[in-house]
Design an enzyme around this catalytic site. Structure first.
Site, PDB file in Angstrom:
ATOM      1  N   THR A 155       0.837  -1.301  -0.026  1.00 42.62           N
ATOM      2  CA  THR A 155       0.151  -0.014   0.144  1.00 42.62           C
ATOM      3  C   THR A 155       1.075   1.251   0.099  1.00 42.62           C
ATOM      4  OG1 THR A 155      -1.677  -0.984   1.261  1.00 42.62           O
ATOM      5  CG2 THR A 155      -1.617   1.209   1.639  1.00 42.62           C
ATOM      6  N   VAL A 184     -13.480  -5.065   3.071  1.00 41.03           N
ATOM      7  CA  VAL A 184     -12.943  -3.555   2.870  1.00 41.03           C
ATOM      8  C   VAL A 184     -11.618  -3.415   3.792  1.00 41.03           C
ATOM      9  CG1 VAL A 184     -13.860  -1.254   4.056  1.00 41.03           C
ATOM     10  CG2 VAL A 184     -15.457  -2.808   2.944  1.00 41.03           C
ATOM     11  N   SER A 185     -10.724  -2.691   3.178  1.00 42.60           N
ATOM     12  CA  SER A 185      -9.401  -2.361   3.707  1.00 42.60           C
ATOM     13  C   SER A 185      -9.358  -1.332   4.739  1.00 42.60           C
ATOM     14  CB  SER A 185      -8.581  -2.089   2.451  1.00 42.60           C
ATOM     15  OG  SER A 185      -7.547  -1.290   2.850  1.00 42.60           O
ATOM     16  N   THR A 204      -0.394   1.304   6.869  1.00 38.23           N
ATOM     17  CA  THR A 204       0.017   0.260   6.167  1.00 38.23           C
ATOM     18  C   THR A 204      -0.022  -1.267   6.897  1.00 38.23           C
ATOM     19  OG1 THR A 204       0.952  -0.979   4.105  1.00 38.23           O
ATOM     20  CG2 THR A 204       2.380  -0.066   5.671  1.00 38.23           C
ATOM     21  N   GLY A 205      -0.479  -2.310   6.301  1.00 40.31           N
ATOM     22  CA  GLY A 205      -0.385  -3.465   7.060  1.00 40.31           C
ATOM     23  C   GLY A 205      -1.618  -4.291   7.096  1.00 40.31           C
ATOM     24  N   VAL A 206      -1.957  -5.214   7.812  1.00 39.33           N
ATOM     25  CA  VAL A 206      -3.273  -5.963   7.973  1.00 39.33           C
ATOM     26  C   VAL A 206      -4.398  -5.164   8.434  1.00 39.33           C
ATOM     27  CG1 VAL A 206      -4.457  -8.065   8.616  1.00 39.33           C
ATOM     28  CG2 VAL A 206      -1.820  -8.192   8.169  1.00 39.33           C
ATOM     29  N   GLY A 207      -5.192  -4.836   7.350  1.00 36.14           N
ATOM     30  CA  GLY A 207      -6.318  -3.744   7.731  1.00 36.14           C
ATOM     31  C   GLY A 207      -7.243  -4.239   8.715  1.00 36.14           C
TER      32      GLY A 207
HETATM   33  N1  ASP Z   1      -3.649  -2.352   4.840  1.00 35.64           N
HETATM   34  C1  ASP Z   1      -4.088  -2.789   3.338  1.00 35.64           C
HETATM   35  C2  ASP Z   1      -5.105  -3.596   3.687  1.00 35.64           C
HETATM   36  O1  ASP Z   1      -5.348  -4.320   4.662  1.00 35.64           O
HETATM   37  C3  ASP Z   1      -2.981  -3.623   2.864  1.00 35.64           C
HETATM   38  C4  ASP Z   1      -1.623  -3.016   3.103  1.00 35.64           C
HETATM   39  O2  ASP Z   1      -1.202  -1.918   3.826  1.00 35.64           O
HETATM   40  O3  ASP Z   1      -0.639  -3.185   2.238  1.00 35.64           O
HETATM   41  O4  ASP Z   1      -6.110  -3.870   2.492  1.00 35.64           O
END
Ligand code: ASP
Length: 280
Positions: A155, A184-185, A204-207
């Site tokens: 992201t 949904v992110s 960023t990371g795991v939504g």
């Molecule tokens: N945060 C984003 C999601 O979970 C992914 C990411 O940050 O790379 O969709």
């Protein structure tokens, strides 16, 4: 004036130093262009411009080069928050557009400022955003090989503090890859992207983890209540530990503090303060 950007987490550095270097070079170029733009534009204009450059770079999972979802389609989400007006706008799971962050910008003056799916796409078409396929051969190859077990994040985001002391944040994503259509992110929510007069944050990371921790808004509110940015960020990330939350943050405060933190290694980000600095 300060500008910080990120290109999300990535797994390639573990195996491919070339891709890591390419991402760092791209961030260095984009943060320089963004900073130049900030000389004569507001924070909100600059974060839109800078994130649109990140979306156009196919190394990142936003705009062109986004991850393909489990049904073979690409859906994009992006949001924008103007710290001065405290207005938030965004698109969720929009298909066949080039720069979702520009559609979020277009939505800013409307009463209905966060649109999803078909409604978002109809709005985009009515406002001159033409059909565009963000798919690249590399993403199709990954999809065909079903690389669903690797971390394929990437992201993008940007936070800016302009010459008037105003802050803005923008974040854009193609999602986590191989998700169930309709997921949904965090990126187009206030958990993933938030700004007010005191601080701006892009995540960023795991939504799902970022939403569980209401990360961006929690950090900003802590700074609003007089906590230093670094402490506010660390405290908020600590609160993800009980559920092993996976998140990366970039932020700027109105006082000029700039901070980055992540729960896991291999996040790539860049800062333009006195000069360009790129980190991974
Ligand atoms: N945060 C984003 C999601 O979970 C992914 C990411 O940050 O790379 O969709």
């Amino acid at each position: 004036m300060k500008l910080i950007i990120h290109g999300g987490f990535f797994s390639e550095s573990l195996t491919n130093q070339e891709i890591k270097k390419a991402k760092q070079d791209a961030l260095a170029e984009i943060v320089t262009l963004g900073h130049k733009y900030l000389q004569s534009h507001t924070a909100v204009e600059t974060v839109v411009y800078t994130v649109s450059l990140l979306e156009d770079c196919d190394l990142f999972n936003a705009g062109t080069g986004s991850q393909i979802q489990s049904d073979g389609k690409i859906r994009l989400s992006a949001s924008l928050m103007d710290g001065k007006t405290q207005k938030f706008s965004g698109v969720i799971n929009i298909e066949d557009v080039k720069n979702p962050i520009c559609i979020a910008e277009k939505l800013m003056p409307f009463d209905d400022r966060v649109l999803s799916g078909k409604g978002a796409q109809d709005f985009a078409r009515e406002n001159g955003f033409n059909h565009y396929s963000p798919e690249t051969p590399q993403r199709r190859k990954e999809y065909d090989q079903k690389l669903s077990d690797s971390i394929r994040l990437g992201t993008v985001g940007c936070v800016a503090l302009d010459v008037f002391g105003n802050l803005a944040a923008a974040t854009s994503t193609g999602g986590k890859g191989f998700e169930i259509p309709g997921r949904v992110s965090d990126s187009a929510t206030t958990a993933g992207n938030f700004a007010n007069a005191f601080a701006g944050i892009s995540c960023t990371g795991v939504g799902e983890d970022i939403v569980s921790g209401a990360v961006a808004s929690t950090i900003v509110i802590r700074v609003t209540d007089a906590m230093p940015l670094a402490l506010a960020t660390e405290k908020t990330l600590n609160e993800l530990k009980p559920f092993d939350g996976f998140a990366g943050i970039i932020g700027i405060s109105a006082a000029g503090e700039v901070y980055h933190a992540d729960t896991h290694p291999y996040m790539v980000w860049a800062l333009y303060d006195d000069g360009v600095e790129v980190f991974a």
